[in-house]
Design a protein around this motif. Structure first.
Motif, mmCIF file in Angstrom:
data_model
loop_
_atom_site.group_PDB
_atom_site.id
_atom_site.type_symbol
_atom_site.label_atom_id
_atom_site.label_comp_id
_atom_site.label_asym_id
_atom_site.label_seq_id
_atom_site.Cartn_x
_atom_site.Cartn_y
_atom_site.Cartn_z
ATOM 1 N N ARG A 171 50.097 41.675 30.941
ATOM 2 C CA ARG A 171 50.127 42.145 29.872
ATOM 3 C C ARG A 171 48.470 42.641 29.454
ATOM 4 O O ARG A 171 48.060 43.671 28.975
ATOM 5 C CB ARG A 171 50.854 41.648 28.626
ATOM 6 N N GLN A 172 47.842 41.417 29.536
ATOM 7 C CA GLN A 172 46.322 41.629 29.022
ATOM 8 C C GLN A 172 45.823 42.540 29.926
ATOM 9 O O GLN A 172 44.749 43.344 29.617
ATOM 10 C CB GLN A 172 45.557 40.117 29.308
ATOM 11 N N TYR A 173 46.109 42.228 31.457
ATOM 12 C CA TYR A 173 45.342 43.456 32.312
ATOM 13 C C TYR A 173 45.840 44.715 31.970
ATOM 14 O O TYR A 173 44.961 45.752 32.151
ATOM 15 C CB TYR A 173 45.794 43.000 33.795
ATOM 16 N N GLN A 174 47.021 45.120 31.476
ATOM 17 C CA GLN A 174 47.458 46.383 31.088
ATOM 18 C C GLN A 174 46.652 46.936 29.840
ATOM 19 O O GLN A 174 46.184 48.192 29.880
ATOM 20 C CB GLN A 174 48.946 46.456 30.855
ATOM 21 N N LYS A 175 46.257 45.934 28.967
ATOM 22 C CA LYS A 175 45.547 46.474 27.862
ATOM 23 C C LYS A 175 44.154 46.646 28.395
ATOM 24 O O LYS A 175 43.495 47.855 27.827
ATOM 25 C CB LYS A 175 45.690 45.376 26.854
ATOM 26 N N LEU A 176 43.426 45.892 28.990
ATOM 27 C CA LEU A 176 42.131 46.099 29.570
ATOM 28 C C LEU A 176 42.113 47.430 30.257
ATOM 29 O O LEU A 176 41.071 48.157 30.368
ATOM 30 C CB LEU A 176 41.522 45.057 30.349
ATOM 31 N N GLN A 177 43.213 47.588 31.174
ATOM 32 C CA GLN A 177 43.202 48.809 32.095
ATOM 33 C C GLN A 177 43.087 50.043 30.941
ATOM 34 O O GLN A 177 42.510 51.077 31.541
ATOM 35 C CB GLN A 177 44.329 48.745 32.984
ATOM 36 N N GLY A 178 43.943 49.902 30.076
ATOM 37 C CA GLY A 178 43.903 50.968 29.415
ATOM 38 C C GLY A 178 42.826 51.138 28.270
ATOM 39 O O GLY A 178 42.189 52.496 28.251
ATOM 40 N N LEU A 179 42.234 50.187 27.797
ATOM 41 C CA LEU A 179 40.850 50.490 27.482
ATOM 42 C C LEU A 179 40.074 51.073 28.342
ATOM 43 O O LEU A 179 39.100 51.853 28.271
ATOM 44 C CB LEU A 179 40.386 49.087 26.855
ATOM 45 N N TYR A 180 39.860 50.485 29.583
ATOM 46 C CA TYR A 180 39.026 51.059 30.527
ATOM 47 C C TYR A 180 39.185 52.415 30.890
ATOM 48 O O TYR A 180 38.405 53.311 30.774
ATOM 49 C CB TYR A 180 39.109 50.176 31.987
#
Length: 264
Positions: A171-180
């Protein structure tokens, strides 16, 4: 098979034969009977011994080969002319031989039964020992299964914890991926806008420069000074005197149609 008095079948007394007798048989003085095959083989040697009880058979009538199913003529003549007491003695001895065969067969069957019972007891004892060993192995395996179940439950608990951590990291990775992705898209939009504005600004500068060149009149290099204040003072003096601009002066001789230079 146990033999009774009513049974008319004898068994070979050879230890390894035990077959039913028919045809001819060999009868010994020690009350044993053998089949024709084993009797011929055993009693052909000298001195002859009984294969059943190892008795010496050296007499002339100690071994007799007899027919088990004699003909009617033989039955009619074998005891003919003998006194009744001799006939009864012969019959008593024949019945004693038969009784001994029955008793011997019964003893053999009892011996076989006791031997089989002993083997059965040994097998039962061995089976009991094997069952006990199997029970011990089964109890140890049950203990191992219980311990393995505990270990498996511990691994399941650790696996569930690791799975939850992995899901949280995902989930954290998905958030960071969305921000990126959003930042990359914003940078791409800014770069595209800068590329679009730079050529338009250069074109406007070129147009502005061309327009300024067209609007500015050509000036003689002898009349203008490099200093801008000299040019302004020059035009201000002319305008202050009420004179026309320099480029609008015309020669009077040209106005009258006469040449500009006078003749001498």
């Amino acid at each position: 098979m146990a033999m009774s008095l009513c049974d008319d079948t004898l068994l070979c007394n050879f230890p390894k034969c035990r077959s039913k007798l028919s045809g001819f048989a060999w009868v010994t003085a020690c009350s044993h009977v053998f089949c024709d095959q084993h009797g011929s083989g055993e009693f052909s040697r000298s001195p002859a011994t009984c294969p059943a009880c190892s008795s010496a058979l050296s007499g002339k009538l100690d071994i007799v080969r007899t027919e088990l199913s004699p003909s009617e003529e033989y039955k009619a003549m074998v005891l003919a002319g003998l006194r009744p007491d001799v006939v009864l003695d012969i019959c008593a001895r024949a019945l004693a031989f038969w009784s001994y065969q029955v008793h011997q067969e019964r003893m053999y069957q009892e011996y076989s039964l006791s031997r089989a019972e002993g083997q059965l007891k040994q097998m039962d004892k061995l089976l009991t020992q094997q069952n006990q060993s199997r029970e011990l192995e089964l109890s140890s395996m049950r203990g191992e299964i219980t311990s393995l179940k505990k270990v498996m439950e511990e691994y399941k608990r650790k696996y569930s914890e690791v799975s939850e951590r992995l899901m949280e990291r995902n989930r954290q990775y998905q958030k960071l991926q969305g921000l990126y992705d959003s930042l990359r898209l914003r940078n791409m939009v800014v770069d595209v806008g800068e590329r679009d504005t730079q050529p338009q600004t250069g074109h406007q500068d070129l147009n502005h420069a061309a327009a300024s060149q067209q609007a500015t009149p050509l000036r003689s290099p002898q009349l203008f000074s490099r200093r801008p204040d000299a040019q302004s003072r020059f035009f201000s003096c002319l305008e202050a005197d009420g004179a026309k601009p320099f480029f609008q002066f015309r020669s009077p001789a040209r106005d009258r149609g006469r040449p500009f230079v006078s003749k001498p």
